[in-house]
Design a protein around this motif. Structure first.
Motif, mmCIF file in Angstrom:
data_model
loop_
_atom_site.group_PDB
_atom_site.id
_atom_site.type_symbol
_atom_site.label_atom_id
_atom_site.label_comp_id
_atom_site.label_asym_id
_atom_site.label_seq_id
_atom_site.Cartn_x
_atom_site.Cartn_y
_atom_site.Cartn_z
ATOM 1 N N VAL A 1 41.949 -24.832 68.334
ATOM 2 C CA VAL A 1 41.859 -23.726 67.989
ATOM 3 C C VAL A 1 39.817 -22.957 67.913
ATOM 4 N N ASP A 2 39.585 -24.054 67.887
ATOM 5 C CA ASP A 2 37.817 -23.467 68.306
ATOM 6 C C ASP A 2 37.276 -22.638 69.995
ATOM 7 N N GLN A 3 38.371 -22.988 70.488
ATOM 8 C CA GLN A 3 37.961 -22.430 71.986
ATOM 9 C C GLN A 3 38.722 -21.126 71.786
ATOM 10 N N LEU A 4 39.788 -20.595 70.877
ATOM 11 C CA LEU A 4 39.998 -19.561 71.130
ATOM 12 C C LEU A 4 39.631 -18.700 71.270
ATOM 13 N N GLY A 5 39.415 -17.943 72.532
ATOM 14 C CA GLY A 5 38.695 -16.733 72.253
ATOM 15 C C GLY A 5 37.244 -17.178 73.825
ATOM 16 N N ASP A 6 37.386 -17.446 73.910
ATOM 17 C CA ASP A 6 35.765 -18.375 74.523
ATOM 18 C C ASP A 6 35.683 -17.459 75.933
ATOM 19 N N GLY A 7 34.670 -17.139 76.327
ATOM 20 C CA GLY A 7 34.780 -15.726 77.086
ATOM 21 C C GLY A 7 35.810 -14.678 78.045
ATOM 22 N N HIS B 1 45.278 -0.182 68.644
ATOM 23 C CA HIS B 1 45.450 -1.811 67.662
ATOM 24 C C HIS B 1 45.827 -2.360 69.150
ATOM 25 N N PRO B 2 45.080 -3.342 68.545
ATOM 26 C CA PRO B 2 45.900 -4.469 69.805
ATOM 27 C C PRO B 2 47.667 -4.324 70.198
ATOM 28 N N ILE B 3 47.934 -4.708 71.310
ATOM 29 C CA ILE B 3 49.008 -4.894 71.606
ATOM 30 C C ILE B 3 49.927 -5.541 72.081
ATOM 31 N N SER B 4 51.210 -6.419 72.580
ATOM 32 C CA SER B 4 51.429 -7.562 73.398
ATOM 33 C C SER B 4 50.628 -8.605 73.735
ATOM 34 N N VAL B 5 50.250 -7.973 74.997
ATOM 35 C CA VAL B 5 50.085 -8.133 76.446
ATOM 36 C C VAL B 5 48.421 -8.142 75.804
ATOM 37 N N ASP B 6 48.040 -7.664 74.631
ATOM 38 C CA ASP B 6 46.261 -8.473 74.726
ATOM 39 C C ASP B 6 46.219 -9.314 74.335
ATOM 40 N N ILE B 7 47.761 -10.037 72.783
ATOM 41 C CA ILE B 7 47.436 -11.642 72.369
ATOM 42 C C ILE B 7 47.861 -12.190 73.412
ATOM 43 N N TRP B 8 48.725 -11.855 74.165
ATOM 44 C CA TRP B 8 49.404 -12.478 75.605
ATOM 45 C C TRP B 8 48.121 -13.541 75.924
ATOM 46 N N GLN B 9 47.016 -12.607 76.276
ATOM 47 C CA GLN B 9 46.472 -13.021 77.734
ATOM 48 C C GLN B 9 45.229 -13.951 76.696
ATOM 49 N N PHE B 10 45.100 -13.441 75.035
ATOM 50 C CA PHE B 10 44.408 -14.242 75.102
ATOM 51 C C PHE B 10 44.883 -15.870 74.694
ATOM 52 N N ILE B 11 46.020 -16.300 73.928
ATOM 53 C CA ILE B 11 47.115 -16.990 74.370
ATOM 54 C C ILE B 11 47.038 -17.865 75.702
ATOM 55 N N ARG B 12 47.571 -17.445 76.085
ATOM 56 C CA ARG B 12 47.615 -18.035 77.637
ATOM 57 C C ARG B 12 46.457 -18.212 78.640
ATOM 58 N N THR B 13 45.538 -17.787 78.216
ATOM 59 C CA THR B 13 43.773 -18.086 79.074
ATOM 60 C C THR B 13 43.596 -19.636 78.230
ATOM 61 N N TRP B 14 43.962 -19.471 76.526
ATOM 62 C CA TRP B 14 43.060 -21.273 75.901
ATOM 63 C C TRP B 14 44.780 -22.146 76.118
ATOM 64 N N ALA B 15 45.565 -21.679 76.252
ATOM 65 C CA ALA B 15 45.934 -23.006 76.686
ATOM 66 C C ALA B 15 46.225 -23.408 78.220
ATOM 67 N N ASP B 16 46.131 -22.509 78.646
ATOM 68 C CA ASP B 16 45.168 -22.870 80.361
ATOM 69 C C ASP B 16 44.336 -24.099 79.655
ATOM 70 N N ALA B 17 43.053 -23.531 79.412
ATOM 71 C CA ALA B 17 41.774 -23.983 79.278
ATOM 72 C C ALA B 17 41.642 -25.822 78.739
ATOM 73 N N ILE B 18 42.983 -25.640 77.506
ATOM 74 C CA ILE B 18 42.334 -27.365 77.588
ATOM 75 C C ILE B 18 43.156 -27.794 77.922
ATOM 76 N N PRO B 19 42.396 -29.046 77.569
ATOM 77 C CA PRO B 19 42.392 -30.355 79.164
ATOM 78 C C PRO B 19 43.341 -30.949 79.115
ATOM 79 N N VAL B 20 43.828 -31.261 78.135
ATOM 80 C CA VAL B 20 45.129 -32.171 77.413
ATOM 81 C C VAL B 20 45.523 -31.989 76.696
ATOM 82 N N LEU B 21 47.108 -31.717 77.343
ATOM 83 C CA LEU B 21 48.442 -31.118 75.967
ATOM 84 C C LEU B 21 50.014 -31.939 76.431
#
Length: 845
Positions: free
Chosen positions: A485-491, A596-616
């Motif tokens: 979770v500490d990687q969330l929002g990186d970059g 306020h943020p909308i769904s696509v804003d939150i979607w971008q954070f979660i999807r970018t973070w999930a794709d960047a996790i080395p192993v899942l």
């Protein structure tokens, strides 16, 4: 068949020459133009519009610098303050907005006043801060005394009285001593009469001034340069747009005025009305769109003027007939709903019915397109059938079956598969549409065989693997996400927000999605006061935008409360865009469409973070025995809502409580968010089938799961093994479901809550019957049924009490699983993936 009122043929517009009807056309427009339109912005006598940022239907806003009164369009700053911001090296945004003092002399609408006589001169400054009169005197004096300082001299001068306003309507500057025009318009007039050879005279100048726009800023436009008739025509179009809720953008209107200034009439311009080519001007897309709208709206107005309705054509412009968009995103609602060609529906009676339905019901864009698509498909299908579908009285059962088959084969525009749920909606719309026609006496001749039939059901086949637990993210994967979770929002930038603030906000998004199961938009739109303490417990206050239910309460844990409070403390110390002050999460920028943020804003954070996790890792083994990779695309914000529901379902939370937590009206909706796996269902049936009894409580256990499934058909409060009823899928009970008196009735402990509910319902019905004064035998029948079901209930309870504690717990857990399955099933059956039992298919047409 009753004749449909809606015309089905294209009526030719018999245009008389309008050259001799200009006065009539002008009068027709004048009756429909509102002189008091937008009173805070529109000045009808001057044909001048000055945008008010307080009007949500005007695309203008105030410069965000507190001391600057300039109105701008779609920017944080006006152009002058933007240049100052760049010149100062882009200082802290909030500090600049609060403390910057713009140069008042450059602010439109605040003409600099001559500073002679200690600033008491009433005239506009012209040169070196002096008005023209004081500057002329200064030139004379300074020529005689070169060492005289201008500041010393100006203080000692007499002030002059202010001059009258410029003769151009709406101009904010004073006229000159020479004529009734301000210096800028005087220069324009001089260039005009030199270029055209016009004789300079007061009368000619006044006539010219009525056709000239004042100096216009971003929020302004003027119709003065147009001819008298063209002004009315353009104003008519703009007011029609306002009635549809269209946002008014001044810049494209200013361009349209320049483009159309030479036309005596826009509506009758013919080939003289030229649309700009792509790339011909800046923002030609918006400008070209406005010109096309002007052209189309005036064409419709001309037809209406001649007695021709927009619905008299086969091709409808949906805007002209009053169809509007209704979307949760206001930006989409501003788009034109398009045109609809009814000529594609070749079956005339179907085409006429759809045109009449659209005329009478005034549907929104989404609904009319739904009906249109299914009617086009039905027409194409019927055209290939014997008779081509032309005679509605000759249509048969097989014709409707062919239409349903075509709906089942529907795909999206790109050729990809359409979900079964969407296909079922299309079928339902078509059935309801035909029923509407019958109810309104428009389909008297339509065959009754061409209608809804129980065999015309579109099965839901989108999720064929029953072992897959819905769309939820497995808990083992969520634990892996927690570890990263500490990687969330990186970059990931978020407007001018600091990097650490962005990361903290992204983490809060994730924890709220995970722990509350709310929809992404509901998380983004939380208010600052979203927490409420109820005794020792906390509740989250949120808005169910989808269902229109607001200020809902959801119990949350102390851990989630601490997460919200930590972010709230950080958020209160931040500078946020104007409008975001009341929200827990701010908008990206002040120009954002939402505060306020909308769904696509939150979607971008979660999807970018999930794709960047080395192993899942997934829960399934790979070819080498190691865990197979988890599909990253399955990690998206809405999936956590399914996970929340699945987590509570696995914890055996009662169905009604789970439904309340999800804020669903229907238990069927809730059941779609979780799955009871096939394995759990089989184990539950195995535990319960040994305790099946007859109506008198005598044991009649099923020998196998297969027997339980094949020999029984579910009714509301137990199973039935009567052969004809089983064959008919539960629809052929010979004694009208008075099960407690039937030897084929087979209850088991999983039906105890349903039996008790039925007893209560029978008692209520008995009292209602007594109040209605029915015959005694009816009341006696209720008494007998209540007594019989009470006996069934007591027999099941005695069997449970006679079990060992371990056996009783096993049966109760199995019963809870089966009740959860039944709660989400319309048929109330417990399917094990076996062939469905039911009546043979009818062959009648």
């Amino acid at each position: 068949m009753t004749t449909v009122v809606a015309p089905s043929r294209l009526i030719e517009a018999r245009h008389r020459s309008l050259a001799d009807r200009m006065d009539e056309w002008t009068a027709w427009l004048s009756e429909r133009v509102d002189r008091n339109w937008r009173p805070s912005e529109w000045q009808h006598e001057l044909m001048l519009f000055r945008g008010d940022p307080a009007n949500p239907l005007t695309a203008v806003r105030k410069c965000t610098v507190t001391a600057c009164p300039t109105i701008t369009v779609g920017r944080t700053f006006c152009s002058d303050c933007s240049r100052d911001f760049e010149r100062l090296g882009k200082p802290d945004l909030a500090a600049f907005q609060a403390s910057h003092q713009p140069d008042r002399n450059r602010i439109y609408g605040f003409a600099a006043i001559c500073w002679a006589a200690n600033g008491h001169c009433g005239r506009d400054s012209s040169t070196h801060g002096l008005c023209a009169a004081h500057y002329s005197r200064w030139k004379t004096i300074s020529g005689r005394n070169p060492e005289l300082e201008i500041a010393f001299w100006a203080k000692s001068q007499k002030p002059y009285a202010a001059l009258e306003p410029c003769g151009v309507g709406g101009c904010l500057y004073q006229r000159t001593m020479i004529n009734e025009l301000c210096p800028d318009h005087r220069r324009q007039w001089r260039n005009h009469f030199k270029a055209t050879g016009t004789v300079d005279g007061k009368t000619v100048r006044k006539a010219w001034a009525r056709t000239i726009a004042p100096y216009l800023q971003a929020p302004d436009f003027s119709l003065a340069p147009l001819s008298d008739l063209a002004r009315l025509e353009l104003l008519y179009v703009l007011q029609r747009g306002s009635l549809r809720g269209k946002k008014l953008e001044p810049a494209p209107i200013r361009f349209a005025v320049r483009h159309l200034a030479d036309l005596p009439s826009i509506a009758l311009a013919g080939e003289s009305f030229r649309l700009p080519k792509a790339g011909e001007t800046n923002h030609s897309g918006n400008r070209g769109a406005l010109l096309r709208e002007i052209q189309n709206q005036l064409r419709f107005a001309l037809e209406e003027f001649q007695g021709i309705k927009p619905t008299d054509h086969l091709v409808w412009d949906l805007t002209a007939v009053g169809v509007v968009r209704r979307d949760s995103n206001p930006k989409k609602n501003r788009r034109n709903p398009g045109t609809m060609d009814f000529g594609k529906i070749e079956v005339v009676w179907l085409r006429d019915l759809l045109m009449q339905w659209a005329t009478d019901t005034h549907p929104v864009s989404r609904d009319i397109w739904f009906h249109y698509r299914v009617c086009v498909l039905a027409s194409q299908t019927l055209a290939l059938r014997p008779g081509g579908g032309r005679d509605p009285s000759m249509l048969k059962f097989t014709d409707m079956a062919a239409v349903i088959k075509s709906i089942e084969a529907m795909t999206k525009a790109d050729g990809t598969a359409l979900k079964s749920k969407s296909k079922a909606i299309y079928a339902t719309k078509f059935f309801d549409f035909l029923e509407w026609g019958r109810n309104h006496d428009l389909l008297d001749d339509l065959s009754q065989k061409f209608g809804r039939h129980r065999d015309h059901n579109i099965s839901y086949r989108d999720e064929e693997n029953e072992e897959q637990i819905g769309k939820s993210i497995p808990e083992s994967v969520i634990r892996q996400l927690d570890a990263h979770v500490d990687q969330l929002g990186d970059g990931m930038p978020y407007g001018p927000m600091a990097t650490e603030d962005v990361k903290a906000m992204a983490k809060t998004f994730y924890f709220l999605l995970r722990d509350t199961g709310r929809r992404p938009y509901e998380i983004g739109s939380l208010f600052l006061d979203c927490l409420e303490k109820d005794g020792e417990d906390w509740q989250l206050i949120w808005d169910n935008h989808k269902a229109g239910r607001y200020r809902r309460r959801l119990p949350i844990t102390q851990t989630t409360v601490d997460i919200v409070l930590t972010w709230k403390k950080r958020r209160l110390g931040m500078n946020v865009p104007e409008g975001s002050g009341e929200y827990l999460f701010p908008a990206r920028t002040a120009e954002s469409e939402y505060d306020h943020p909308i769904s696509v804003d939150i979607w971008q954070f979660i999807r970018t973070w999930a794709d960047a996790i080395p192993v899942l890792d997934s829960e399934l083994p790979g070819p080498d025995g190691a865990p197979a990779p988890f599909e990253r695309k399955r990690v998206f914000p809405y999936a956590f809502r399914h996970s929340y529901c699945q987590r509570h379902a696995d914890a055996d939370v009662p169905q009604d409580v789970l439904q309340s937590l999800m804020d669903h009206v229907s238990p069927t909706t809730t059941s779609g968010y979780y799955k009871v796996s096939l394995k759990r269902k089989r184990e539950a049936i195995k535990a319960v089938r040994a305790h099946v009894t007859d109506r008198l409580g005598n044991p009649t256990p099923m020998t196998s799961n297969l027997a339980y499934e094949q020999r029984s058909v579910a009714v509301a409060w137990g199973n039935c093994i009567e052969p004809n009823n089983v064959k008919a899928g539960g629809a052929a009970c010979p004694i009208r479901h008075q099960c407690a008196g039937c030897p084929s009735y087979r209850p088991d402990p999983s039906y105890l809550p349903a039996i008790e509910d039925h007893i209560r319902a029978l008692k209520a019905d008995r009292e209602a019957a007594r109040d209605a004064g029915v015959a005694q035998f009816v009341v006696n029948n209720f008494n007998d049924q209540i007594e019989a079901y009470q006996g069934v209930r007591e027999n099941q309870k005695r069997r449970l009490e006679a079990m060992t504690p371990q056996e009783r717990q096993e049966v109760e857990e199995a019963a809870a699983v089966l009740r959860k399955v039944r709660a989400g099933s319309k048929a109330r059956t417990v399917t094990l993936g076996l062939p469905a039992l039911g009546p043979p298919k009818e062959t009648a047409e």
